[in-house]
Design an enzyme around this catalytic site. Structure first.
Site, PDB file in Angstrom:
ATOM      1  N   GLN A  46      -4.349  11.861 -14.872  1.00  0.00           N
ATOM      2  CA  GLN A  46      -4.635  10.510 -14.434  1.00  0.00           C
ATOM      3  C   GLN A  46      -4.902  10.640 -12.923  1.00  0.00           C
ATOM      4  O   GLN A  46      -4.946   9.746 -12.419  1.00  0.00           O
ATOM      5  CB  GLN A  46      -2.915   9.830 -14.582  1.00  0.00           C
ATOM      6  CG  GLN A  46      -2.397   9.815 -16.057  1.00  0.00           C
ATOM      7  CD  GLN A  46      -1.190   9.265 -15.863  1.00  0.00           C
ATOM      8  OE1 GLN A  46      -0.479   9.333 -14.878  1.00  0.00           O
ATOM      9  NE2 GLN A  46      -0.665   8.981 -17.142  1.00  0.00           N
ATOM     10  N   THR A  96     -14.831  -4.177 -11.796  1.00  0.00           N
ATOM     11  CA  THR A  96     -15.633  -3.196 -10.963  1.00  0.00           C
ATOM     12  C   THR A  96     -16.677  -3.599  -9.965  1.00  0.00           C
ATOM     13  O   THR A  96     -16.770  -3.538  -8.975  1.00  0.00           O
ATOM     14  CB  THR A  96     -16.061  -1.659 -11.770  1.00  0.00           C
ATOM     15  OG1 THR A  96     -14.985  -1.369 -12.540  1.00  0.00           O
ATOM     16  CG2 THR A  96     -16.640  -0.608 -10.797  1.00  0.00           C
ATOM     17  N   HIS A 124      -8.174   6.986  -2.091  1.00  0.00           N
ATOM     18  CA  HIS A 124      -8.267   5.422  -1.682  1.00  0.00           C
ATOM     19  C   HIS A 124      -6.769   5.015  -1.382  1.00  0.00           C
ATOM     20  O   HIS A 124      -6.642   4.559  -0.251  1.00  0.00           O
ATOM     21  CB  HIS A 124      -8.782   4.741  -3.103  1.00  0.00           C
ATOM     22  CG  HIS A 124      -8.573   3.098  -2.928  1.00  0.00           C
ATOM     23  ND1 HIS A 124      -9.322   2.480  -2.186  1.00  0.00           N
ATOM     24  CD2 HIS A 124      -7.535   2.433  -3.299  1.00  0.00           C
ATOM     25  CE1 HIS A 124      -8.898   1.212  -2.397  1.00  0.00           C
ATOM     26  NE2 HIS A 124      -7.828   1.226  -2.843  1.00  0.00           N
ATOM     27  N   LYS A 168       0.795  14.821 -13.510  1.00  0.00           N
ATOM     28  CA  LYS A 168      -0.074  14.039 -14.408  1.00  0.00           C
ATOM     29  C   LYS A 168      -1.452  14.231 -13.880  1.00  0.00           C
ATOM     30  O   LYS A 168      -2.390  13.115 -13.395  1.00  0.00           O
ATOM     31  CB  LYS A 168       0.258  12.658 -14.255  1.00  0.00           C
ATOM     32  CG  LYS A 168       1.673  12.311 -14.756  1.00  0.00           C
ATOM     33  CD  LYS A 168       1.733  12.505 -16.139  1.00  0.00           C
ATOM     34  CE  LYS A 168       3.346  11.898 -16.625  1.00  0.00           C
ATOM     35  NZ  LYS A 168       3.452  12.127 -18.041  1.00  0.00           N
ATOM     36  N   LYS A 177       0.833  -1.116   0.020  1.00  0.00           N
ATOM     37  CA  LYS A 177       0.061   0.218   0.160  1.00  0.00           C
ATOM     38  C   LYS A 177       0.784   1.148  -0.081  1.00  0.00           C
ATOM     39  O   LYS A 177       0.616   2.368  -0.571  1.00  0.00           O
ATOM     40  CB  LYS A 177      -0.924   0.087   1.279  1.00  0.00           C
ATOM     41  CG  LYS A 177      -1.893  -1.118   1.348  1.00  0.00           C
ATOM     42  CD  LYS A 177      -3.044  -1.196   0.177  1.00  0.00           C
ATOM     43  CE  LYS A 177      -2.574  -2.450  -0.706  1.00  0.00           C
ATOM     44  NZ  LYS A 177      -3.499  -2.651  -1.961  1.00  0.00           N
ATOM     45  N   TYR A 214      -6.375  -9.315 -16.076  1.00  0.00           N
ATOM     46  CA  TYR A 214      -6.939  -8.626 -17.126  1.00  0.00           C
ATOM     47  C   TYR A 214      -5.933  -7.405 -17.407  1.00  0.00           C
ATOM     48  O   TYR A 214      -5.678  -7.516 -18.620  1.00  0.00           O
ATOM     49  CB  TYR A 214      -7.995  -7.762 -16.555  1.00  0.00           C
ATOM     50  CG  TYR A 214      -8.701  -6.615 -17.438  1.00  0.00           C
ATOM     51  CD1 TYR A 214      -9.559  -7.104 -18.497  1.00  0.00           C
ATOM     52  CD2 TYR A 214      -8.225  -5.406 -17.599  1.00  0.00           C
ATOM     53  CE1 TYR A 214     -10.067  -6.313 -19.584  1.00  0.00           C
ATOM     54  CE2 TYR A 214      -8.677  -4.635 -18.545  1.00  0.00           C
ATOM     55  CZ  TYR A 214      -9.481  -4.908 -19.435  1.00  0.00           C
ATOM     56  OH  TYR A 214     -10.138  -4.068 -20.772  1.00  0.00           O
ATOM     57  N   HIS A 245      -8.824   7.992  -6.773  1.00  0.00           N
ATOM     58  CA  HIS A 245      -7.653   7.728  -6.655  1.00  0.00           C
ATOM     59  C   HIS A 245      -6.707   8.137  -5.187  1.00  0.00           C
ATOM     60  O   HIS A 245      -6.127   7.071  -4.765  1.00  0.00           O
ATOM     61  CB  HIS A 245      -6.737   8.121  -7.985  1.00  0.00           C
ATOM     62  CG  HIS A 245      -5.446   7.722  -8.063  1.00  0.00           C
ATOM     63  ND1 HIS A 245      -5.269   6.407  -8.838  1.00  0.00           N
ATOM     64  CD2 HIS A 245      -4.277   8.045  -7.805  1.00  0.00           C
ATOM     65  CE1 HIS A 245      -3.842   6.120  -8.938  1.00  0.00           C
ATOM     66  NE2 HIS A 245      -3.309   7.110  -8.199  1.00  0.00           N
TER      67      HIS A 245
END
Length: 256
Positions: free
Chosen positions: A97, A162, A105, A94, A79, A142, A102
């Protein structure tokens, strides 16, 4: 605990780059599989109960429970790496992005697991990390497959990742609430923290899923219907003009 997200081309969640985008897909997948196996093996060796893993305050004296704590420490370390990836995105500006989901979390996961390892590095703490590692296995599978040129654009199950994460939050929340119901000997603040976090993650990821898939699909259908209606309308007008012109020519011919 939940996890984040793949990028625009491979993401199951957000329109930003994956926190693991700098690493090779096969390396990410391998680490996820190893992490899942380590958690399960350590829990099995410690003889934890699935529904109620009692926390032993003197777990550091038990080699089997100490092994669980060591595995959870490495999970916490992963993490920290993910959070550093986010920091690097910010430093490199960025902005395309980076989203609230994001950043929140990764930052919250790092903090939650620090508190977990400081005060309750055992017992039921294993369940959330195990669920998260399982999601990682599917997600990086994936991610790895989508990197293959022969499979690019052919993978149809992105949205289901998801859904799988949403299922993860529901299962973890249910498991935690059930442990409270049966009176499992585990610090209540830890149970309250995890169940509350799962509800918040359900809200954030659910909101993303609605906007990214349901509303977007509805918008495409509306646009498609509008275009079809315009085409039909244009065709009708063209046919009407053609018929009017034809009738006018026929009338002119009769008069002549």
């Amino acid at each position: 605990m939940p996890d984040v997200l793949l990028d625009k081309s491979t993401s199951a969640h957000e329109g930003h780059a994956s926190p693991e985008a700098g690493r090779k897909p096969d390396e990410c997948e391998d680490s996820a599989v190893v992490g899942e196996a380590q958690v399960l093996l350590s829990v099995w060796d410690a003889e934890y109960d699935l529904l109620c893993s009692v926390y032993n305050k003197n777990s550091w004296t038990n080699p089997k429970e100490l092994r669980v704590a060591n595995v959870l420490w490495w999970y916490f370390f992963s993490k920290a790496i993910e959070f550093m990836d986010t920091v690097l995105m910010v430093l490199r500006k960025k902005n395309e992005q980076i989203t609230f989901l994001h950043v929140f979390h990764h930052a919250s996961m790092l903090n939650i697991w620090w508190w977990t390892l400081m005060f309750i590095p055992g017992g039921m703490s294993w369940f959330g990390s195990c669920m998260n590692c399982l999601v990682h296995v599917v997600m990086y599978s994936y991610y790895g497959l989508s990197a293959l040129p022969s499979l690019k654009g052919k993978l149809w199950w992105k949205r289901y990742i998801t859904r799988f994460q949403l299922l993860q939050f529901c299962v973890t929340f249910t498991h935690t609430v059930n442990s409270i119901r049966i009176g499992c000997e585990f610090p209540r603040w830890g149970q309250n923290l995890l169940s509350s976090y799962m509800v918040f993650m359900l809200f954030l990821f659910g909101n993303f899923y609605i906007n990214a898939y349901i509303k977007r699909r509805s918008h495409r259908l509306k646009n498609g219907g509008a275009k079809a209606k315009d085409i039909c309308s244009s065709s009708s007008v063209a046919n009407g003009n053609a018929k009017t012109s034809q009738a006018s020519n026929l009338h002119r011919t009769k008069v002549e």
